[in-house]
Design an enzyme around this catalytic site. Structure first.
Site, PDB file in Angstrom:
ATOM      1  N   GLU A 111      47.365  50.994  33.008  1.00 24.00           N
ATOM      2  CA  GLU A 111      46.143  51.322  32.250  1.00 24.00           C
ATOM      3  C   GLU A 111      46.075  52.755  31.725  1.00 24.00           C
ATOM      4  OE1 GLU A 111      42.983  50.082  34.886  1.00 24.00           O
ATOM      5  OE2 GLU A 111      43.580  47.992  34.764  1.00 24.00           O
ATOM      6  N   GLU A 140      48.129  39.394  35.498  1.00 25.43           N
ATOM      7  CA  GLU A 140      46.888  39.280  36.292  1.00 25.43           C
ATOM      8  C   GLU A 140      45.967  38.229  35.681  1.00 25.43           C
ATOM      9  OE1 GLU A 140      45.111  43.137  37.010  1.00 25.43           O
ATOM     10  OE2 GLU A 140      47.056  44.133  37.105  1.00 25.43           O
TER      11      GLU A 140
HETATM   12  C1  GLA Z   1      43.182  45.898  37.368  1.00 24.57           C
HETATM   13  C2  GLA Z   1      44.286  46.277  38.326  1.00 24.57           C
HETATM   14  C3  GLA Z   1      44.421  45.297  39.453  1.00 24.57           C
HETATM   15  C4  GLA Z   1      43.082  44.860  39.980  1.00 24.57           C
HETATM   16  C5  GLA Z   1      42.268  44.309  38.848  1.00 24.57           C
HETATM   17  C6  GLA Z   1      40.924  43.815  39.305  1.00 24.57           C
HETATM   18  O1  GLA Z   1      43.511  44.992  36.446  1.00 24.57           O
HETATM   19  O2  GLA Z   1      45.523  46.410  37.708  1.00 24.57           O
HETATM   20  O3  GLA Z   1      45.151  45.897  40.476  1.00 24.57           O
HETATM   21  O4  GLA Z   1      42.431  45.927  40.581  1.00 24.57           O
HETATM   22  O5  GLA Z   1      42.054  45.359  37.952  1.00 24.57           O
HETATM   23  O6  GLA Z   1      40.894  43.407  40.585  1.00 24.57           O
END
Ligand code: GLA
Length: 374
Positions: free
Chosen positions: A163, A268
């Site tokens: 991020e 994710e």
């Molecule tokens: C982000 C992070 C993850 C997790 C998600 C929400 O995407 O990369 O590690 O914390 O948020 O749980």
């Protein structure tokens, strides 16, 4: 149990034609998702510390049967790994890695440099001022070297930087960035590569399948490539909604990242079934809104209509992933079952969300069977 699901299972020999209940049906499914997708890409899931510790034997069975990759939900983040004084606490991380080893599952490290879930004290002195660039470099070197070398050869992929692009589509003004500029990214990748040259290294971010942030991420990745930084893959987190981003936007993104010479990972994946009517496209975990009952419409369960929409959305995504299987290495869900998803508390605490393939009692939802027969 829908007729189609039942017909598929009977035809495929997965279940006896006389099978009376969905519970029994599930018990008799003999192959799982990893088998369905084995010639396309890895199918992953994220484990919290309790699951990795084996406290849910039913979930352990679900993982063994269905998933060919695992990611740690929190165990390898700075905040989980180290005390305020910087001492290492390895128990949860070791547990996660041991789970992958015991079950011979491809395992992912997550993550080496992220602005969140890390104490401010890493970046600031006791008087609240930023430490010097050389001091942060020293801390990063110690952190990344120690962590990557401990699990060298056991973690196949690393989310190296998480991020780094902001919601305003320019570089996020994180503490890392303010102290070291973009060089913190180069440094993290170079260090990880030096310590474990065989690990596959990813840049990971949310909303980078959407117009605007996609272009910012592509520009960053292009600069990294140009500087010879060893970034080999991109992690599109994939915390998405029911109505967006569009399949066309996601396709455009897969193609654009692949064109840059990167392997594409969905790292994710989850689909938020609750409304996101507030004016914020962000998945930044710092964002919060107030609870109201209207914002929690599936507290007592999903309607059939919403459940069908969820199945259709996942099916459309997996059709797209299959179409681009030559570019995609892995599709990882952010969790296994709805009782444990972070989306029950984000961005509103205490709602009842239903974003995953298994429900609150760890039973497979319709969508599971739809994906199984793709
Ligand atoms: C982000 C992070 C993850 C997790 C998600 C929400 O995407 O990369 O590690 O914390 O948020 O749980």
């Amino acid at each position: 149990m829908t007729l189609n699901r039942r017909r598929f299972l009977i035809n495929s020999g997965l279940v006896a034609a006389t099978c009376p209940t969905a519970g029994r049906l599930w018990a008799e499914v003999r192959t799982g998702l990893k088998e369905t997708f084995k010639d396309r890409f890895l199918i992953g899931t994220a484990l919290n510390a309790d699951v990795a510790a084996g406290k849910y034997p039913d979930l352990t069975e679900i993982i063994k049967r269905n998933f060919s990759s695992i990611s740690p939900e929190n165990a390898l983040k700075w905040e989980s790994l180290r005390t305020a004084e910087g001492e290492w606490k390895w128990a949860d991380a070791d547990q996660f890695v041991a789970f992958g080893q015991a079950h011979e599952i491809h395992s992912v490290g997550h993550c080496l440099a992220w602005h969140s879930q890390i104490p401010d004290a890493v970046f600031k002195n006791a008087n609240g001022k930023y430490i010097k660039p050389a001091q942060l470099r020293k801390k990063m070197t110690e952190h990344i070297t120690t962590l990557v070398s401990r699990y060298k050869g056991k973690l196949a992929d690393w989310d190296v930087v998480n991020e780094a692009v902001g919601d305003d589509n320019v570089m996020r003004k994180s503490h890392y960035y303010k102290i070291l500029g973009e060089d913190f990214i180069d440094m993290a990748f170079n260090l990880a590569h030096e310590v474990d040259p065989s690990a596959h290294l990813l840049y990971n971010d949310y909303n980078i399948e959407k117009d605007g942030k996609r272009e910012a991420a592509l520009a960053l990745l292009g600069r990294l490539k140009k500087r010879g930084v060893p970034v080999q893959g991109v992690g599109i987190q994939g915390h998405i909604a029911m109505d967006g981003p569009s399949i066309a936007d996601i396709e455009k993104s897969i193609e654009a990242y692949a064109k840059l010479g990167l392997r594409v990972h969905f790292t994710e994946l989850d689909i938020d079934v609750l409304s996101r009517e507030w004016d914020s496209p962000t998945a930044d975990i710092a964002t919060r809104f107030d609870y109201t009952p209207e914002r929690d419409p599936y507290k007592n369960g999903m309607t059939k209509e919403r459940n069908d929409q969820l199945s259709a959305r996942y099916e459309a995504l997996f059709k797209l992933f299959t179409k681009h299987q030559d570019k995609i290495d892995r599709v990882t869900f952010w969790g296994i079952s709805d009782d444990m998803t972070w989306l029950n508390d984000f961005p509103i605490k205490g709602r009842t969300n239903h974003p995953l393939l298994f429900d609150r009692t760890h039973q497979p939802k319709d969508v599971y069977f739809r994906l199984l027969q793709m």
